[in-house]
Design a protein around this motif. Sequence first.
Motif, PDB file in Angstrom:
ATOM      1  N   GLN A  21      -3.096 -20.759  33.546  1.00  0.00           N
ATOM      2  CA  GLN A  21      -2.162 -21.852  33.332  1.00  0.00           C
ATOM      3  C   GLN A  21      -1.105 -21.406  32.339  1.00  0.00           C
ATOM      4  O   GLN A  21      -1.411 -20.749  31.344  1.00  0.00           O
ATOM      5  CB  GLN A  21      -2.909 -23.062  32.783  1.00  0.00           C
ATOM      6  CG  GLN A  21      -2.036 -24.271  32.554  1.00  0.00           C
ATOM      7  CD  GLN A  21      -2.865 -25.492  32.217  1.00  0.00           C
ATOM      8  OE1 GLN A  21      -3.939 -25.701  32.766  1.00  0.00           O
ATOM      9  NE2 GLN A  21      -2.357 -26.300  31.306  1.00  0.00           N
ATOM     10  N   GLY A  22       0.140 -21.758  32.613  1.00  0.00           N
ATOM     11  CA  GLY A  22       1.206 -21.407  31.693  1.00  0.00           C
ATOM     12  C   GLY A  22       2.558 -21.822  32.229  1.00  0.00           C
ATOM     13  O   GLY A  22       2.659 -22.585  33.183  1.00  0.00           O
ATOM     14  N   ARG A  23       3.595 -21.278  31.612  1.00  0.00           N
ATOM     15  CA  ARG A  23       4.985 -21.611  31.954  1.00  0.00           C
ATOM     16  C   ARG A  23       5.601 -20.434  32.708  1.00  0.00           C
ATOM     17  O   ARG A  23       5.475 -19.283  32.292  1.00  0.00           O
ATOM     18  CB  ARG A  23       5.763 -21.869  30.671  1.00  0.00           C
ATOM     19  CG  ARG A  23       7.202 -22.237  30.871  1.00  0.00           C
ATOM     20  CD  ARG A  23       7.854 -22.450  29.500  1.00  0.00           C
ATOM     21  NE  ARG A  23       9.269 -22.576  29.598  1.00  0.00           N
ATOM     22  CZ  ARG A  23       9.917 -23.723  29.773  1.00  0.00           C
ATOM     23  NH1 ARG A  23       9.236 -24.848  29.861  1.00  0.00           N
ATOM     24  NH2 ARG A  23      11.221 -23.751  29.850  1.00  0.00           N
ATOM     25  N   VAL A  24       6.282 -20.723  33.812  1.00  0.00           N
ATOM     26  CA  VAL A  24       6.950 -19.696  34.610  1.00  0.00           C
ATOM     27  C   VAL A  24       8.327 -19.435  34.003  1.00  0.00           C
ATOM     28  O   VAL A  24       9.099 -20.374  33.778  1.00  0.00           O
ATOM     29  CB  VAL A  24       7.072 -20.123  36.086  1.00  0.00           C
ATOM     30  CG1 VAL A  24       7.823 -19.072  36.890  1.00  0.00           C
ATOM     31  CG2 VAL A  24       5.693 -20.368  36.690  1.00  0.00           C
ATOM     32  N   GLU A  25       8.615 -18.158  33.711  1.00  0.00           N
ATOM     33  CA  GLU A  25       9.891 -17.765  33.118  1.00  0.00           C
ATOM     34  C   GLU A  25      10.441 -16.534  33.828  1.00  0.00           C
ATOM     35  O   GLU A  25       9.686 -15.739  34.371  1.00  0.00           O
ATOM     36  CB  GLU A  25       9.729 -17.411  31.637  1.00  0.00           C
ATOM     37  CG  GLU A  25       9.327 -18.560  30.761  1.00  0.00           C
ATOM     38  CD  GLU A  25       9.224 -18.165  29.293  1.00  0.00           C
ATOM     39  OE1 GLU A  25       9.552 -17.006  28.941  1.00  0.00           O
ATOM     40  OE2 GLU A  25       8.809 -19.020  28.505  1.00  0.00           O
TER      41      GLU A  25
END
Length: 95
Positions: A21-25
């Motif tokens: 889980q995390g943020r797409v950059e």
Amino acid sequence: MCADSIPADGEAGSSGSIVLQGRVEKRPLGQGTKSAHPGMVLVLPDGRWHVLRRAGGHAYSDPMFEAMEGQQVRLRGRLRPNFFLVDGLDEEPND
């Protein structure tokens, strides 16, 4: 350089599939090489990150990941030495 190949949440399935889980950059990848390019990564809550790849997807540009830029997501896949091979989105369980 990408994060160590250690599952962030410890969810490993029998097929070796895990959920991260995390943020797409979008980040510059391969700097100083002939294959330098902007690429999509998953940034985990602890700051580690993994380059995102999808089976059958283009190595340098994947519209699926580009559409997720800036979003918090849960992705299911398998860790490889230099990238996270994504099988698909992992849905949150309904409570």
